[in-house]
Scaffold this motif. Structure first.
Motif, PDB file in Angstrom:
ATOM      1  N   GLY A 107       0.769  -1.236   0.000  1.00  0.00           N
ATOM      2  CA  GLY A 107       0.000   0.000   0.000  1.00  0.00           C
ATOM      3  C   GLY A 107       0.798   1.282   0.000  1.00  0.00           C
ATOM      4  O   GLY A 107       0.214   2.362   0.092  1.00  0.00           O
ATOM      5  N   ARG A 108       2.118   1.217  -0.116  1.00  0.00           N
ATOM      6  CA  ARG A 108       2.926   2.432  -0.155  1.00  0.00           C
ATOM      7  C   ARG A 108       4.040   2.246  -1.185  1.00  0.00           C
ATOM      8  O   ARG A 108       4.455   1.135  -1.487  1.00  0.00           O
ATOM      9  N   TYR A 109       4.499   3.365  -1.741  1.00  0.00           N
ATOM     10  CA  TYR A 109       5.544   3.309  -2.746  1.00  0.00           C
ATOM     11  C   TYR A 109       6.841   2.792  -2.143  1.00  0.00           C
ATOM     12  O   TYR A 109       7.275   3.239  -1.088  1.00  0.00           O
ATOM     13  N   LEU A 110       7.458   1.823  -2.846  1.00  0.00           N
ATOM     14  CA  LEU A 110       8.731   1.249  -2.398  1.00  0.00           C
ATOM     15  C   LEU A 110       9.902   1.764  -3.221  1.00  0.00           C
ATOM     16  O   LEU A 110      11.026   1.292  -3.084  1.00  0.00           O
ATOM     17  N   HIS A 111       9.644   2.724  -4.094  1.00  0.00           N
ATOM     18  CA  HIS A 111      10.696   3.307  -4.925  1.00  0.00           C
ATOM     19  C   HIS A 111      10.330   4.765  -5.169  1.00  0.00           C
ATOM     20  O   HIS A 111       9.172   5.173  -5.015  1.00  0.00           O
ATOM     21  N   THR A 112      11.270   5.564  -5.573  1.00  0.00           N
ATOM     22  CA  THR A 112      11.025   6.979  -5.843  1.00  0.00           C
ATOM     23  C   THR A 112      10.429   7.148  -7.245  1.00  0.00           C
ATOM     24  O   THR A 112      10.457   6.236  -8.086  1.00  0.00           O
ATOM     25  N   TYR A 113       9.922   8.321  -7.473  1.00  0.00           N
ATOM     26  CA  TYR A 113       9.398   8.660  -8.790  1.00  0.00           C
ATOM     27  C   TYR A 113      10.498   8.574  -9.843  1.00  0.00           C
ATOM     28  O   TYR A 113      10.283   8.053 -10.945  1.00  0.00           O
ATOM     29  N   GLU A 114      11.696   9.047  -9.497  1.00  0.00           N
ATOM     30  CA  GLU A 114      12.822   9.005 -10.443  1.00  0.00           C
ATOM     31  C   GLU A 114      13.214   7.564 -10.769  1.00  0.00           C
ATOM     32  O   GLU A 114      13.545   7.247 -11.926  1.00  0.00           O
ATOM     33  N   GLU A 115      13.177   6.693  -9.785  1.00  0.00           N
ATOM     34  CA  GLU A 115      13.490   5.282 -10.031  1.00  0.00           C
ATOM     35  C   GLU A 115      12.445   4.646 -10.937  1.00  0.00           C
ATOM     36  O   GLU A 115      12.778   3.808 -11.794  1.00  0.00           O
ATOM     37  N   MET A 116      11.204   5.027 -10.760  1.00  0.00           N
ATOM     38  CA  MET A 116      10.160   4.500 -11.636  1.00  0.00           C
ATOM     39  C   MET A 116      10.379   4.972 -13.077  1.00  0.00           C
ATOM     40  O   MET A 116      10.301   4.184 -14.026  1.00  0.00           O
ATOM     41  N   LEU A 117      10.689   6.257 -13.263  1.00  0.00           N
ATOM     42  CA  LEU A 117      10.923   6.775 -14.612  1.00  0.00           C
ATOM     43  C   LEU A 117      12.110   6.080 -15.271  1.00  0.00           C
ATOM     44  O   LEU A 117      12.097   5.807 -16.478  1.00  0.00           O
ATOM     45  N   ALA A 118      13.146   5.795 -14.483  1.00  0.00           N
ATOM     46  CA  ALA A 118      14.351   5.156 -15.040  1.00  0.00           C
ATOM     47  C   ALA A 118      14.063   3.764 -15.558  1.00  0.00           C
ATOM     48  O   ALA A 118      14.799   3.246 -16.407  1.00  0.00           O
ATOM     49  N   ALA A 119      12.980   3.146 -15.086  1.00  0.00           N
ATOM     50  CA  ALA A 119      12.632   1.790 -15.526  1.00  0.00           C
ATOM     51  C   ALA A 119      11.874   1.795 -16.851  1.00  0.00           C
ATOM     52  O   ALA A 119      11.549   0.726 -17.376  1.00  0.00           O
ATOM     53  N   HIS A 120      11.593   2.984 -17.400  1.00  0.00           N
ATOM     54  CA  HIS A 120      10.804   3.089 -18.635  1.00  0.00           C
ATOM     55  C   HIS A 120      11.579   3.831 -19.709  1.00  0.00           C
ATOM     56  O   HIS A 120      12.356   4.755 -19.416  1.00  0.00           O
ATOM     57  N   ASP A 121      11.360   3.420 -20.933  1.00  0.00           N
ATOM     58  CA  ASP A 121      11.916   4.148 -22.058  1.00  0.00           C
ATOM     59  C   ASP A 121      11.147   5.449 -22.261  1.00  0.00           C
ATOM     60  O   ASP A 121      10.034   5.624 -21.760  1.00  0.00           O
ATOM     61  N   GLU A 122      11.741   6.372 -23.019  1.00  0.00           N
ATOM     62  CA  GLU A 122      11.031   7.600 -23.348  1.00  0.00           C
ATOM     63  C   GLU A 122       9.857   7.287 -24.270  1.00  0.00           C
ATOM     64  O   GLU A 122       9.850   6.287 -24.986  1.00  0.00           O
ATOM     65  N   LEU A 123       8.868   8.185 -24.240  1.00  0.00           N
ATOM     66  CA  LEU A 123       7.687   7.995 -25.067  1.00  0.00           C
ATOM     67  C   LEU A 123       8.060   7.967 -26.547  1.00  0.00           C
ATOM     68  O   LEU A 123       8.807   8.820 -27.031  1.00  0.00           O
ATOM     69  N   ILE A 124       7.541   6.966 -27.235  1.00  0.00           N
ATOM     70  CA  ILE A 124       7.692   6.905 -28.684  1.00  0.00           C
ATOM     71  C   ILE A 124       6.561   7.723 -29.296  1.00  0.00           C
ATOM     72  O   ILE A 124       5.384   7.379 -29.131  1.00  0.00           O
ATOM     73  N   PRO A 125       6.872   8.844 -29.968  1.00  0.00           N
ATOM     74  CA  PRO A 125       5.802   9.678 -30.529  1.00  0.00           C
ATOM     75  C   PRO A 125       4.967   8.901 -31.543  1.00  0.00           C
ATOM     76  O   PRO A 125       5.447   8.001 -32.225  1.00  0.00           O
TER      77      PRO A 125
END
Length: 697
Positions: A107-125
């Protein structure tokens, strides 16, 4: 300026050519300051002003099976020294059941927002990503005046946010241009409050207008209707103005005393504040309070109509109602189904015809929508929605309307609406707006981005559908849950995605967050190609804590993506809609997604709220209430923009459609979703920002 435009495009916005040319002529510091302010506004519009983290860092990939996930959380808890010291398994159970909230990793975040973003590629337009064009506006004073005149002179009741904007603008624009008329009485009360403070003549033509003004002077923020025992003490200047206005209304038309009995208690409480006995110069005002106290007997207009109908005198009731055209048209269903002979039906039609020119356009169009749903079978259910968006369904026990009479009434209504529409030289219509419902009332419509009126239908493009919520608690721990009720075509075979069913049916839930002191988000991702169900009902349920109107912030939205697009769970350029959640109840139904016979998905907009339980709302229980409500709304026919543009086409010199040929060089009248850049200068525009202006006076 180009750097600013590039950043805007990452959020799904773009400057118009005119705006770019204007900014290019300004100095760098001015453009930078303007860009910072504008980016803050547009990001808030689509919900990009907050950090949308997810419980499962790789979402929508990497979401585990629900039971496996709970077992993992339990195993981690049993190895936690703090849990062992607190009693181990005994401390994790309540009433013999596992308490998920007691598990440290649930029920609570176990990682930071920055860590979550790092796990994803940039948006493909993608070519299907949203691009909203920002046009150049006028000066602050010009824009404030324009908005004030539009809100004050609007022909449909305003939602809470727009009404609040009108309150602020009425004072700011008190010395500027004023609307020719203020047809909506709630708006009139807001403007009268400003006029009263400035010592100007009040805009009143009924005694209830004065009551509304007295309420506006005392009202708690967000409340609009007069209620007893809530009026504050009034200054002598205010008392004199209210009593003078009352006196003038009753002196001009004593029959308007018949409006007093329905609000008898409110008038008695107001009389205690106004002290009418101290002002003998206004004897007609004193009669209002005498009627409220029962000292003067006045038979209300509705009582006379009720008496005629009780005596089965339908012609007499119809003729009586011609003195109040708006009430007559709101009573047409009652009169039509009570008429038992051709002669009585003829009298009803004649009464409507004699009064139709004195009825507001909004009432005409509302009755047109009503008649369509009364003639065609809609499953034997009626739906009711109050001004706060709370909805409920009941069996429809009314007798069906005579189809011939209903058809003749519809023809009468269409002819009158057509007569009132202005003649235009060239009408340009964007076909995309045809399925948007006419905004006949905005009282329970939320504010937000890309929000359409209740009953509107819009296409859902792309292979992936992802909807989301974000909330931030104010004072106490608050747990909002995002769920999706999945139904077959006949509204059976209910399945769901929620915190109790994280995966399956072609979708994934981003994980349960159970408190939001700094804000929290939840997502549901659906692969429309793998989804076998034909109806998807997103629900926002309050499991525990503060209500929608109590939290610091809460909103819902949805995105559409192509199946091959990568990116973070939240990408502003893919947001199609974001609406605030501020209604009554413990559950929200923003819209429903439907797959048609052609295999294409569409959204139908609901803006509804469920009463729900005080705590522990789950889709497994609320679905029983939501299903019949959604089905009734899906089956209901709403009057759409196409109905009005089809009528208007008969009075236009020429008609063309956006994207089908070049636009003329001369000004045109445009009706569409948003203003195109290539419109000739001087064109009149009706888009999502002012569709209510289409409703004739």
């Amino acid at each position: 300026m180009r750097q600013f435009d590039a950043v805007l495009m990452s959020a799904g916005f773009k400057l118009s050519r005119e705006a770019m040319e204007h900014l290019a002529g300004l100095d760098e510091g001015t453009v930078v300051d303007f860009a910072v302010r504008t980016l803050g506004v547009v990001r808030r519009e689509v919900g990009d002003h907050v950090r949308h983290n997810t419980y499962f860092k790789d979402f929508p990939a990497g979401v585990p099976d629900t039971v496996d996930f709970w077992a993992r959380c339990l195993a981690e808890a049993l190895l936690d020294p703090a849990v062992i010291e607190a009693g181990g398994l005994d401390g994790l159970t309540a009433g013999g059941s596992l308490n998920l909230l007691a598990l440290p990793s649930y029920g609570r975040y176990l990682h930071t927002y920055e860590e979550m973003l790092a796990a994803h590629d940039e948006l493909i337009p993608s070519a299907g990503d949203r691009v909203t064009v920002l046009h150049l506006g006028g000066t602050v004073d010009d824009e404030a005046s324009r908005l004030y005149l539009a809100l004050a002179g609007g022909r449909a009741p305003l939602g809470e946010d727009d009404l609040d904007a009108l309150r602020r603008l009425a004072g700011h624009c008190a010395d500027g241009p004023q609307p020719e008329a203020v047809p909506v009485r709630e708006n009139r009360a807001v403007i009268n409050r400003v006029r009263l403070a400035a010592g100007r003549e009040l805009l009143v033509d009924t005694v209830t207008d004065v009551l509304r003004l007295a309420w506006a002077l005392s009202a708690v923020e967000g409340e609009e209707e007069p209620e007893p025992a809530r009026f504050r003490s009034l200054a002598r200047r205010e008392r004199r103005a209210l009593l003078a206005a009352l006196d003038g209304v009753v002196a001009a038309s004593p029959a308007k005393l018949g409006d007093v009995p329905p609000y008898r208690e409110q008038w008695k409480r107001l009389g205690e504040r106004l002290h009418p006995h101290e002002y003998p110069r206004w004897p007609h005002a004193a009669r209002v309070f005498a009627v409220a106290r029962g000292e003067e007997r006045v038979r209300s207009f509705s009582a006379r109509v009720q008496a005629a109908m009780a005596a089965e005198d339908v012609p007499g009731a119809a003729r009586l109602l011609t003195a109040a055209p708006g009430v007559l048209f709101r009573s047409l269903d009652w009169l039509a189904r009570s008429a038992s002979s051709e002669e009585e039906r003829r009298v009803v039609l004649e009464a409507a015809g004699s009064a139709v020119e004195r009825v507001s356009g909004r009432v005409l169009l509302s009755m047109r929508e009503h008649l369509v749903n009364r003639v065609e079978s809609r499953g034997g259910s009626r739906v009711f929605v109050n001004r706060h968006g709370r909805a409920w369904v009941a069996d429809d026990r009314r007798e069906p309307l005579d189809a011939d009479l209903a058809g003749r009434l519809c023809a009468l209504l269409d002819a009158e609406v057509t007569r009132r529409l202005p003649e235009v030289g060239h009408l340009v219509v964007d076909r995309d707006v045809w399925q948007v419902a006419l905004p006949l009332s905005g009282k329970s419509s939320p504010s937000g981005f890309g929000v359409l009126p209740r009953g509107s239908v819009s296409p859902v493009e792309g292979g992936l559908l992802r909807f989301f919520i974000h909330w931030r608690e104010r004072e106490e721990r608050t747990d909002f849950d995002l769920s999706a009720l999945l139904l077959d075509e006949d509204y059976t075979g209910a399945s769901h995605l929620s915190w109790t069913q994280l995966t399956g049916f072609g979708g994934e839930h981003s994980g349960d967050i159970t408190s939001a002191p700094e804000g929290a988000s939840e997502f549901i991702n659906l692969d429309l190609g793998r989804l076998e169900h034909r109806v998807v009902v997103p629900q926002v349920l309050i499991y525990d804590g503060e209500g929608f109107h109590e939290v610091a912030e809460s909103f819902f939205g949805f995105m559409t993506l192509d199946a091959e697009q990568a990116g973070a769970p939240f990408e502003p350029a893919t947001v199609r809609m974001k609406s605030d959640l501020r209604g009554a109840g413990r559950g929200a139904l923003p819209l429903v997604f439907l797959r048609g016979e052609d295999g294409r998905w569409r959204a139908k907009w609901l803006h509804l709220f469920l009463r729900g339980a005080a705590r522990f709302n789950q889709v497994e229980t609320t679905g029983v209430t939501a299903t019949p409500l959604v089905r009734t709304f899906v089956d209901r026919e709403f009057l759409r923009v196409r109905h009005l543009t089809d009528l208007w086409a008969a009075k236009a010199g020429t008609v063309s459609f956006l994207g089908e040929g070049d636009l003329p060089d001369a000004p045109v009248t445009f009706v569409g979703m948003e203003r195109p850049e290539e419109l000739p200068e001087g064109s009149q525009v009706f888009d999502l920002t002012n569709l209510a202006d289409l409703i004739p006076a």
